[in-house]
Scaffold this motif. Sequence first.
Motif, PDB file in Angstrom:
ATOM      1  N   PRO B 121      -0.588  -3.669   6.260  1.00 26.02           N
ATOM      2  CA  PRO B 121      -1.243  -3.190   7.236  1.00 26.02           C
ATOM      3  C   PRO B 121      -0.556  -2.307   8.428  1.00 26.02           C
ATOM      4  CG  PRO B 121      -0.451  -5.621   7.457  1.00 26.02           C
ATOM      5  CD  PRO B 121      -0.335  -5.049   6.142  1.00 26.02           C
ATOM      6  N   SER B 122      -1.411  -1.699   9.022  1.00 28.68           N
ATOM      7  CA  SER B 122      -0.661  -0.569   9.956  1.00 28.68           C
ATOM      8  C   SER B 122      -1.567  -0.322  11.082  1.00 28.68           C
ATOM      9  CB  SER B 122      -0.022   0.866   9.290  1.00 28.68           C
ATOM     10  OG  SER B 122      -1.488   1.297   8.892  1.00 28.68           O
ATOM     11  N   TYR B 123      -0.700   0.197  12.155  1.00 24.45           N
ATOM     12  CA  TYR B 123      -1.672   0.598  13.328  1.00 24.45           C
ATOM     13  C   TYR B 123      -2.779   1.480  12.761  1.00 24.45           C
ATOM     14  CZ  TYR B 123      -2.162   2.393  18.346  1.00 24.45           C
ATOM     15  OH  TYR B 123      -2.482   2.779  19.535  1.00 24.45           O
ATOM     16  N   LEU B 132      -7.537  13.836  13.012  1.00 22.96           N
ATOM     17  CA  LEU B 132      -7.580  14.720  13.673  1.00 22.96           C
ATOM     18  C   LEU B 132      -6.905  15.981  13.125  1.00 22.96           C
ATOM     19  CD1 LEU B 132      -6.682  13.374  17.298  1.00 22.96           C
ATOM     20  CD2 LEU B 132      -8.813  14.410  16.547  1.00 22.96           C
ATOM     21  N   ALA B 133      -5.963  15.592  12.438  1.00 19.18           N
ATOM     22  CA  ALA B 133      -5.181  16.748  11.715  1.00 19.18           C
ATOM     23  C   ALA B 133      -5.564  17.143  10.473  1.00 19.18           C
ATOM     24  CB  ALA B 133      -3.454  16.483  11.419  1.00 19.18           C
ATOM     25  N   GLY B 134      -6.592  16.503   9.968  1.00 21.96           N
ATOM     26  CA  GLY B 134      -7.021  16.896   8.826  1.00 21.96           C
ATOM     27  C   GLY B 134      -6.329  16.543   7.733  1.00 21.96           C
ATOM     28  N   ALA B 135      -5.313  15.521   7.815  1.00 30.71           N
ATOM     29  CA  ALA B 135      -4.557  15.004   6.686  1.00 30.71           C
ATOM     30  C   ALA B 135      -4.942  13.678   6.440  1.00 30.71           C
ATOM     31  CB  ALA B 135      -3.208  15.017   7.356  1.00 30.71           C
ATOM     32  N   GLU B 136      -4.306  13.206   5.100  1.00 28.76           N
ATOM     33  CA  GLU B 136      -4.859  11.975   4.719  1.00 28.76           C
ATOM     34  C   GLU B 136      -3.627  10.897   4.765  1.00 28.76           C
ATOM     35  OE1 GLU B 136      -7.337  10.754   0.741  1.00 28.76           O
ATOM     36  OE2 GLU B 136      -7.374  12.902   1.383  1.00 28.76           O
ATOM     37  N   VAL B 137      -4.047   9.713   4.923  1.00 27.53           N
ATOM     38  CA  VAL B 137      -3.103   8.523   5.025  1.00 27.53           C
ATOM     39  C   VAL B 137      -3.348   7.782   3.750  1.00 27.53           C
ATOM     40  CG1 VAL B 137      -2.666   6.381   5.953  1.00 27.53           C
ATOM     41  CG2 VAL B 137      -3.173   8.406   7.512  1.00 27.53           C
ATOM     42  N   LYS B 138      -2.299   7.751   2.697  1.00 21.86           N
ATOM     43  CA  LYS B 138      -2.275   6.819   1.629  1.00 21.86           C
ATOM     44  C   LYS B 138      -1.635   5.677   1.958  1.00 21.86           C
ATOM     45  CE  LYS B 138      -4.342   9.849  -0.998  1.00 21.86           C
ATOM     46  NZ  LYS B 138      -5.675   9.654  -1.665  1.00 21.86           N
ATOM     47  N   THR B 139      -1.997   4.265   1.584  1.00 27.32           N
ATOM     48  CA  THR B 139      -1.398   3.339   2.048  1.00 27.32           C
ATOM     49  C   THR B 139      -1.055   2.196   0.891  1.00 27.32           C
ATOM     50  OG1 THR B 139      -3.721   2.177   2.103  1.00 27.32           O
ATOM     51  CG2 THR B 139      -2.647   2.880   4.095  1.00 27.32           C
ATOM     52  N   ILE B 140       0.122   1.736   1.191  1.00 24.69           N
ATOM     53  CA  ILE B 140       0.532   0.748   0.214  1.00 24.69           C
ATOM     54  C   ILE B 140       0.687  -0.718   0.852  1.00 24.69           C
ATOM     55  CG2 ILE B 140       2.675   0.011  -1.215  1.00 24.69           C
ATOM     56  CD1 ILE B 140       3.341   3.052  -1.129  1.00 24.69           C
ATOM     57  N   PRO B 141       0.102  -1.727   0.273  1.00 26.11           N
ATOM     58  CA  PRO B 141      -0.131  -2.950   0.790  1.00 26.11           C
ATOM     59  C   PRO B 141       1.180  -3.698   0.861  1.00 26.11           C
ATOM     60  CG  PRO B 141      -1.849  -2.515  -0.813  1.00 26.11           C
ATOM     61  CD  PRO B 141      -0.889  -1.554  -0.896  1.00 26.11           C
ATOM     62  N   SER B 142       1.584  -4.253   2.045  1.00 30.13           N
ATOM     63  CA  SER B 142       2.501  -5.217   1.958  1.00 30.13           C
ATOM     64  C   SER B 142       1.655  -6.630   2.264  1.00 30.13           C
ATOM     65  CB  SER B 142       3.427  -4.957   3.108  1.00 30.13           C
ATOM     66  OG  SER B 142       2.741  -5.030   4.463  1.00 30.13           O
ATOM     67  N   ALA B 353      -8.170  -9.746  16.898  1.00 29.67           N
ATOM     68  CA  ALA B 353      -8.532  -8.467  16.132  1.00 29.67           C
ATOM     69  C   ALA B 353      -8.529  -8.865  14.603  1.00 29.67           C
ATOM     70  CB  ALA B 353      -7.508  -7.541  16.478  1.00 29.67           C
ATOM     71  N   PRO B 354      -9.581  -8.624  14.063  1.00 30.38           N
ATOM     72  CA  PRO B 354      -9.806  -8.842  12.729  1.00 30.38           C
ATOM     73  C   PRO B 354      -8.768  -7.918  11.862  1.00 30.38           C
ATOM     74  CG  PRO B 354     -11.909  -8.204  13.766  1.00 30.38           C
ATOM     75  CD  PRO B 354     -11.023  -8.305  14.463  1.00 30.38           C
ATOM     76  N   ALA B 355      -7.925  -8.645  11.043  1.00 30.78           N
ATOM     77  CA  ALA B 355      -7.010  -7.540  10.290  1.00 30.78           C
ATOM     78  C   ALA B 355      -7.610  -6.516   9.337  1.00 30.78           C
ATOM     79  CB  ALA B 355      -6.075  -8.390   9.689  1.00 30.78           C
ATOM     80  N   SER B 356      -8.888  -6.653   8.981  1.00 28.36           N
ATOM     81  CA  SER B 356      -9.359  -5.665   8.140  1.00 28.36           C
ATOM     82  C   SER B 356      -9.048  -4.370   8.680  1.00 28.36           C
ATOM     83  CB  SER B 356     -10.881  -5.963   7.817  1.00 28.36           C
ATOM     84  OG  SER B 356     -11.583  -5.931   9.060  1.00 28.36           O
ATOM     85  N   GLY B 357      -9.288  -3.867   9.959  1.00 25.86           N
ATOM     86  CA  GLY B 357      -9.189  -2.740  10.341  1.00 25.86           C
ATOM     87  C   GLY B 357      -7.829  -1.935  10.497  1.00 25.86           C
ATOM     88  N   PHE B 358      -6.995  -2.974   9.770  1.00 30.05           N
ATOM     89  CA  PHE B 358      -5.323  -2.522   9.911  1.00 30.05           C
ATOM     90  C   PHE B 358      -5.002  -2.290   8.406  1.00 30.05           C
ATOM     91  CE2 PHE B 358      -5.374  -5.012  13.672  1.00 30.05           C
ATOM     92  CZ  PHE B 358      -4.929  -4.502  14.495  1.00 30.05           C
ATOM     93  N   TYR B 359      -6.000  -2.310   7.617  1.00 34.89           N
ATOM     94  CA  TYR B 359      -5.868  -2.016   6.244  1.00 34.89           C
ATOM     95  C   TYR B 359      -6.777  -1.017   5.641  1.00 34.89           C
ATOM     96  CZ  TYR B 359      -3.377  -6.644   5.405  1.00 34.89           C
ATOM     97  OH  TYR B 359      -2.683  -7.523   5.334  1.00 34.89           O
ATOM     98  N   THR B 360      -6.569  -0.102   4.949  1.00 41.07           N
ATOM     99  CA  THR B 360      -7.465   0.910   4.365  1.00 41.07           C
ATOM    100  C   THR B 360      -8.027   0.377   2.952  1.00 41.07           C
ATOM    101  OG1 THR B 360      -5.920   2.402   3.401  1.00 41.07           O
ATOM    102  CG2 THR B 360      -6.795   2.709   5.673  1.00 41.07           C
ATOM    103  N   THR B 361      -7.044  -0.428   2.255  1.00 39.40           N
ATOM    104  CA  THR B 361      -7.619  -0.752   0.717  1.00 39.40           C
ATOM    105  C   THR B 361      -8.731  -1.859   1.028  1.00 39.40           C
ATOM    106  OG1 THR B 361      -5.179  -0.552   0.092  1.00 39.40           O
ATOM    107  CG2 THR B 361      -6.792  -1.865  -1.261  1.00 39.40           C
ATOM    108  N   PRO B 362      -9.747  -1.591   0.588  1.00 42.09           N
ATOM    109  CA  PRO B 362     -10.824  -2.262   0.778  1.00 42.09           C
ATOM    110  C   PRO B 362     -10.565  -3.635   0.324  1.00 42.09           C
ATOM    111  CG  PRO B 362     -11.639  -0.442  -0.444  1.00 42.09           C
ATOM    112  CD  PRO B 362     -10.161  -0.356  -0.523  1.00 42.09           C
ATOM    113  N   GLY B 363     -11.013  -4.808   1.064  1.00 42.87           N
ATOM    114  CA  GLY B 363     -10.905  -6.082   0.505  1.00 42.87           C
ATOM    115  C   GLY B 363      -9.716  -7.122   1.321  1.00 42.87           C
TER     116      GLY B 363
END
Lengths: 400, 400
Positions: B121-123, B132-142, B353-363
């Motif tokens: 999870p991340s901020y 805003l910058a048109g860029a994409e965040v790729k996440t890796i779950p911890s 704060a529900p943590a789901s909002g800090f992850y982008t990987t669904p579930g």
Amino acid sequence: MPTVSKRGQIMPESPIRKLVPYANKAKRRGIKVYHLNIGQPDLATPVEAMDAIKTLDRSILEYSPSDGILSYREKLVEYYKTYNINVDVDDIIVTTGGSEAITFAFMACLDPGDEIIVPEPSYANYTAFAILAGAEVKTIPSHIDNGFVLPPIEEFENLITERTKGILICNPNNPTGYLYTQSEMNKIRDLVKKYDLYLFSDEVYREFCYSGAPYISAFHLEGIENNVILVDSVSKRYSECGIRIGALITKNTTVRNNVMKFCQARLSPPLIGQLIAEASLDTSSEYMLSVYNEYLERRKFLVDGLNRIDGVYSPIPMGAFYTVARLPIDDADRFCIWLLEEYNYEGKTIFMAPASGFYTTPGLGKDEVRIAYVINKEDLAISLKILEEALKVYPGRKTK
Amino acid sequence: MPTVSKRGQIMPESPIRKLVPYANKAKRRGIKVYHLNIGQPDLATPVEAMDAIKTLDRSILEYSPSDGILSYREKLVEYYKTYNINVDVDDIIVTTGGSEAITFAFMACLDPGDEIIVPEPSYANYTAFAILAGAEVKTIPSHIDNGFVLPPIEEFENLITERTKGILICNPNNPTGYLYTQSEMNKIRDLVKKYDLYLFSDEVYREFCYSGAPYISAFHLEGIENNVILVDSVSKRYSECGIRIGALITKNTTVRNNVMKFCQARLSPPLIGQLIAEASLDTSSEYMLSVYNEYLERRKFLVDGLNRIDGVYSPIPMGAFYTVARLPIDDADRFCIWLLEEYNYEGKTIFMAPASGFYTTPGLGKDEVRIAYVINKEDLAISLKILEEALKVYPGRKTK
């Protein structure tokens, strides 16, 4: 080393700030530099504002709401009423300066490749903020010879493509000081309506209209209420540019919801700035009148003085505290640098903003400068003298 | 009505703020709401900061330099030295909060379509600023089960494409409180070097490391000096989130020149905030120690308390003032809303704060919440009691 963004590379340098290194060098050489380049008022911030700081009664300087402090927004509703701008408290989003209001307006309304139309010369940072959003500014030149009136509305219409999403005006205008007439505003309204465009209207100088002609806000135009996004700021009004408090005002709830996402991401506008801005709304009418009269006098003094110098021409600006003047020179960029680098009159020189940076059409504004009358009359008198003497010896002087 | 931007439509709602309307409704019903949702410290801002406001000796609240007040930046150089971060005054650009530092870093380094890799999870607002910058965040779950250690570096490497421009870390971490080890930081360094990536490092919680393990700044890593962009803020350090003062620090002059164009466009960071931040650097070590000890005690109290509740698990966060805890529930979003909408224990409830909002990987994070320990121990005790009682009656309670 990884590459930087293209967006950063195409960002224009600020025409107001790009010569700052030259000015600093001149100062280091012991030259006194008169700043006519930047819209930083020299007039004292109102006592009401300063008192708000000194009597601050809080133990934690915490986040404020993302859309701004409610009591401030409520007070703004009353303020706008005095200009016959009727908005609700929910229509107002407090921003970090007018700059953020413009940025968020573009971010919320424009997609990459979208276009907006702006009469030029115009505030250079509009282009910068458009680049942030990936959008493009298309400009239509207005001309010094007719006092920078609105260009024919057909020229706007000719520029409209399927990518055109809005028109942006600054009224009263920075840099020209022009104030749009009712008839011009009606033409803009009709065009906005016909093509269903946004009307971004930067009205931060509304306190400073000198010609007796009415100030027409975009919110005074009927039938386009959902198209208008008003940009505001307390910076110039109360001589408090440093607190970074502006506002984005719109009755379009879809836009507002979009804007609010950007507001939430940056958490909140500056807390103390908002407290100061709120207190500033209680500024005495004596202060406001004295500031108005001061600018009014300076305007006459400056413009009369400019037009008395051989070969110099300035139209009479009707608002704000700038004028764009034409000088008998080859190149204003070169002249302004020369003034800072090579010239001095009795150990003094002037720092003006070359107008080229306010145009995007190549070649335009080449012999024009923007002069801000934000220094006192004595210093304006010295500045005029320096300009007059400098023009006598400048190597790039044009003779008719 | 003209269409709004796609960018605005895909902007995620803030996981911290999206339940605010529910909290407000609960308050209107007379329920006392304990705020565990937001990183707004309850501790008093240092007296040195408050004195700087009250003794302000200026008549005009004017623009400050676009890169920040020089004396403040000079003092920051000394501050960073105490953390063995050796930077020059020119490496430091003062920003409007850490938020603007991240935004400008992305704007200056990333083009539309570029990618950055972020452990989750991340901020949540990193994603917002990337959009805003048109860029994409790729996440890796911890993972909560191993205390949110850095995911295997191979997982980062697997995600690298030709569009990958950088890695972003937050250390100590929001929301997990994890503190990266020397060995983990070395692995990040090697990857950054191998692929010549940017390393965006958000280190705003460096004052709050509790485990005795060293805080490793991205600037401590050798050989990637030109790749590091450090994001900082005084918000948490001095309990002054509202003044909106952060910093972007990099030794990469090309990036800096790019960033400065954005800085010039928005004119300047907040003046009074900078004066406060500068004064805050003189905060007594007694204050800093008492704040540290307070968080240290709360951390123990909260985490011990959570782990005593049946079915609840929280790893021990090593830094910052958050923990991510797992609850025996079906869905944290539903549970957090239920707490605000339907539940109260003796007229009180909690806002997490529900943590789901800090992850982008669904579930992921579906049964996790972020809890900020920014309220005092008495209130934490009550909050723990509310949580314990609520879990006994929550309809979506999971039984093993």
